[in-house]
Design a protein around this motif. Structure first.
Motif, short mmCIF file in Angstrom:
data_model
loop_
_atom_site.label_atom_id
_atom_site.label_comp_id
_atom_site.label_asym_id
_atom_site.label_seq_id
_atom_site.Cartn_x
_atom_site.Cartn_y
_atom_site.Cartn_z
N ILE A 251 25.71 -10.15 -45.11
CA ILE A 251 26.98 -10.37 -45.81
C ILE A 251 28.13 -10.04 -44.87
O ILE A 251 28.19 -8.95 -44.31
N ILE A 286 26.19 -10.96 -54.86
CA ILE A 286 25.88 -11.99 -53.87
C ILE A 286 24.38 -12.18 -53.74
O ILE A 286 23.89 -13.30 -53.64
N ASP A 287 23.67 -11.06 -53.76
CA ASP A 287 22.21 -11.16 -53.62
C ASP A 287 21.57 -11.92 -54.78
O ASP A 287 20.51 -12.51 -54.62
N ARG A 290 22.90 -16.43 -53.67
CA ARG A 290 23.52 -16.46 -52.35
C ARG A 290 24.34 -17.72 -52.15
O ARG A 290 23.83 -18.82 -52.26
N PRO A 294 27.94 -15.82 -47.43
CA PRO A 294 28.22 -14.65 -48.26
C PRO A 294 29.29 -13.78 -47.63
O PRO A 294 29.17 -13.37 -46.48
N THR A 295 30.37 -13.55 -48.37
CA THR A 295 31.48 -12.77 -47.81
C THR A 295 32.05 -11.85 -48.87
O THR A 295 32.16 -12.22 -50.04
N ASP A 313 34.27 -11.18 -53.99
CA ASP A 313 33.02 -11.70 -53.43
C ASP A 313 32.90 -13.17 -53.78
O ASP A 313 33.59 -13.67 -54.68
N ASN A 314 32.02 -13.87 -53.09
CA ASN A 314 31.77 -15.26 -53.46
C ASN A 314 30.38 -15.41 -54.07
O ASN A 314 29.64 -16.34 -53.77
N GLY A 315 30.04 -14.46 -54.91
CA GLY A 315 28.78 -14.53 -55.65
C GLY A 315 28.94 -15.38 -56.90
O GLY A 315 29.87 -16.18 -57.00
#
Lengths: 382, 219
Positions: A251, A286-287, A290, A294-295, A313-315
């Motif tokens: 990440i 994120i996990d 994905r 992932p950032t 986050d980008n989840g």
């Protein structure tokens, strides 16, 4: 019909514009006074249009229609269309534009009246700004009160919890110590293992007590140690500490620090704790799903009286059904989660005088917390 | 008075109170237990050597109030505070009021042992000093007004002749009062008299500082 002195009955309505008495009356009204014709063109207006909104008489003469003064003319147009040709009183709220682009919310009172076969809309409008400000202040105060009550309740609960647990733990320790002492002074035939077990009991009692102390600290019930903390530095440190873990999980982390650093008087350890919680949650999210890259982005921003830290986050974002319950205990999207993290984080932030909020943003979640800028000093060199 | 020391335990939680009693007795002391500060104040008589073991969070009288109240008694007992929390502020306040120490719960055996030793030493010392003061007070109480006046000037270094002048009495009378006074306070020489008087003044001052009333009930 116009209400007026019997004498004025003889004056034709068409001469309203030239009648000194009605001129004075119109200018004396608080708020705006206007007359528009059935096409919406402004026929008559009082000086408050200039005073309140900044338009000169020429500006207003040149307007295509009075609707152009509205921030959103559509509802007003629609209303006028619906009511065309119907004699009626109306009341509505709409925002007007000032000449220099500001918005002024107003309450309108209008009358639609046919005069000499022509339909006019005659009305007044009053500035609602003050009323709205007062309502907003009230609403903020209510929120603030609710927050403080929550903090107080949590704090009190933690204090009671701490005390309740400490008593039996003390008793355990004292009893074990008493037994140890008696055995030591008894004959040397005492089984040494018994002594060892009793010593273990004493140690474990002490550990339990330490745990209670830590829990109280997490729930914000413990003393917070305030020092002068540089926000940029604190966030950089936090990111540095999680670097290895993030790298292992693939990440990326990005930081947008303050252009002009702020030094706050706050509890660095507790703020770090909140940051770790939010970053940890972001990584877990994120996990779960994905994305391509992932950032986790951390953005600091600063207003006149507070500093905001955003963890984005980008989840997959926050599930709709969890949104309301996010900060409640024992609500977790993790299967083995205790669900206390966000509750504790919020309590910590609120105890430090700030707020913690969450929302979904395009592709992911954003958690923001603020910290007040009262007792602050600017970073060195300013 | 070679009594065994008594540790007065004041603790509202029954199980904690009992566990403290067991531990303190295992360490070799006598105990008397009370569930509240009020109960202790009602029952406590003076004249017993010992110390107080006190929980800071007591219902009713808070632990600290108790300390303030007992400190006003003639012979305040030294106090060991037990507290669950890291109440630094509370600790500082306790020290200022003259308590012996405050300990974190659950208390370690050695820590309690050492605190009890210190507290009881403090109490023994205080009792000894008070006894000495009482003895001297009794002696000085025997002096008549004149004997007292003469003695005061004698220990200041005034000669009999000067004292006679100061008090407007005959020198012969001065000698008489002086002799009687010295005998009553047990002084053989002028040096003795000065020493005894200084001791008395010092002890009296200490008793006043502790808030003790100057004239005692007999014990």
């Amino acid at each position: 019909m116009w209400r007026h002195n019997k004498e004025m009955n003889t004056i034709p309505p068409a001469t309203i514009g030239h009648n000194q008495f009605s001129d004075a009356l119109i200018e004396a009204l608080p708020g705006l006074f206007f007359v528009v014709d059935q096409d919406g063109k402004l026929v008559r207006w009082n000086e408050n249009h200039r005073i309140l909104l900044g338009y000169s008489d020429e500006d207003l003469s040149n307007l295509e229609t009075g609707y152009d003064l509205f921030v959103d003319p559509n509802p007003v147009r629609a209303l006028a269309a619906r009511e065309r040709g119907i004699a009626r009183r109306g009341r509505y709220v709409a925002s007007l534009k000032t000449k220099d682009g500001r918005e002024v919310p107003c309450e309108f009172h209008v009358v639609r009246q046919q005069i000499n076969d022509v339909w006019f809309t005659i009305g007044t409008a009053f500035d609602l700004t003050e009323k709205r400000d007062a309502e907003q202040r009230l609403s903020e105060q209510r929120n603030q009160l609710a927050r403080l009550q929550r903090v107080a309740m949590i704090s009190e609960t933690a204090t009671v919890l701490g005390h309740e647990l400490t008593q039996p733990v003390s008793a355990i320790s004292n009893n074990a110590n008493a037994a140890l002492t008696l055995l030591e002074s008894a004959s040397s035939s005492t089984n040494p293992e018994v002594m060892e077990y009793l010593r273990d009991v004493v140690d474990l009692a002490e550990q339990s007590s330490a745990i209670v102390g830590r829990i109280r600290g997490f729930l914000g019930a413990g003393e917070s140690r305030r020092t002068d903390v540089s926000m940029n530095e604190l966030v950089r440190n936090a990111l540095h500490l999680v670097r290895a873990d993030m790298a292992a999980r693939g990440i990326a982390t990005k930081l947008l620090p303050l252009a002009r650093d702020a030094v706050l008087r706050t509890d660095a350890v507790q703020v770090m704790q909140v940051l770790f919680n939010l970053i940890g949650n972001a990584a877990e999210a994120i996990d779960r799903k994905r994305p391509g890259r992932p950032t986790i982005r951390i953005v600091l921003s600063r207003r006149s009286n507070h500093v905001t830290v955003k963890v984005a986050d980008n989840g997959p974002g926050i599930e709709a059904h969890l949104m309301d319950k996010l900060f409640q205990p024992f609500v977790s999207s993790k299967s083995e989660g205790l669900g206390l993290g966000l509750m504790i984080s919020r309590n910590l932030v609120e105890a430090l005088g700030g707020q913690l909020t969450a929302r979904n943003s395009q592709g992911g979640a954003v958690f923001s917390f603020s910290l007040p800028l009262n007792d602050t000093r600017l970073a060195h060199g300013e | 008075m070679a009594n065994k020391a008594t540790v007065f335990i004041v603790e509202d939680d029954e199980q904690v109170r009992e566990s403290l009693r067991r531990l303190v007795e295992a360490l070799g002391y006598r105990t008397r237990c009370f569930p509240s500060a009020e109960a202790f104040l009602q029952a406590h008589g003076t004249g017993v050597h010992g110390c107080l073991l006190l929980d800071v969070q007591l219902p009713g009288s808070s632990g600290f109030d108790l300390q303030t109240i007992t400190a006003q008694h003639e012979r305040a007992l030294p106090i060991i505070f037990l507290t669950a929390f890291a109440e630094v502020e509370a600790g500082v306040q306790a020290m200022r009021n003259g308590a012996v120490v405050y300990l974190r719960k659950p208390v370690r055996r050695e820590v309690l042992q050492s605190a009890l030793r210190d507290a009881l030493l403090l109490d023994r010392t205080a009792r000894r000093l008070h006894l000495e003061y009482l003895q001297l007070w009794r002696l000085f109480r025997q002096l008549t007004r004149r004997e007292s006046q003469v003695l005061e000037l004698v220990v200041k270094g005034r000669l009999n002749k000067q004292i006679a002048f100061d008090l407007d009495i005959a020198e012969r009378t001065v000698k008489l009062h002086r002799a009687r006074a010295m005998e009553k306070i047990g002084a053989a020489t002028l040096a003795d008299a000065i020493h005894i008087n200084q001791t008395y003044v010092r002890l009296a001052r200490e008793q006043v500082n502790k808030g003790a009333v100057l004239h005692q009930r007999a014990t």
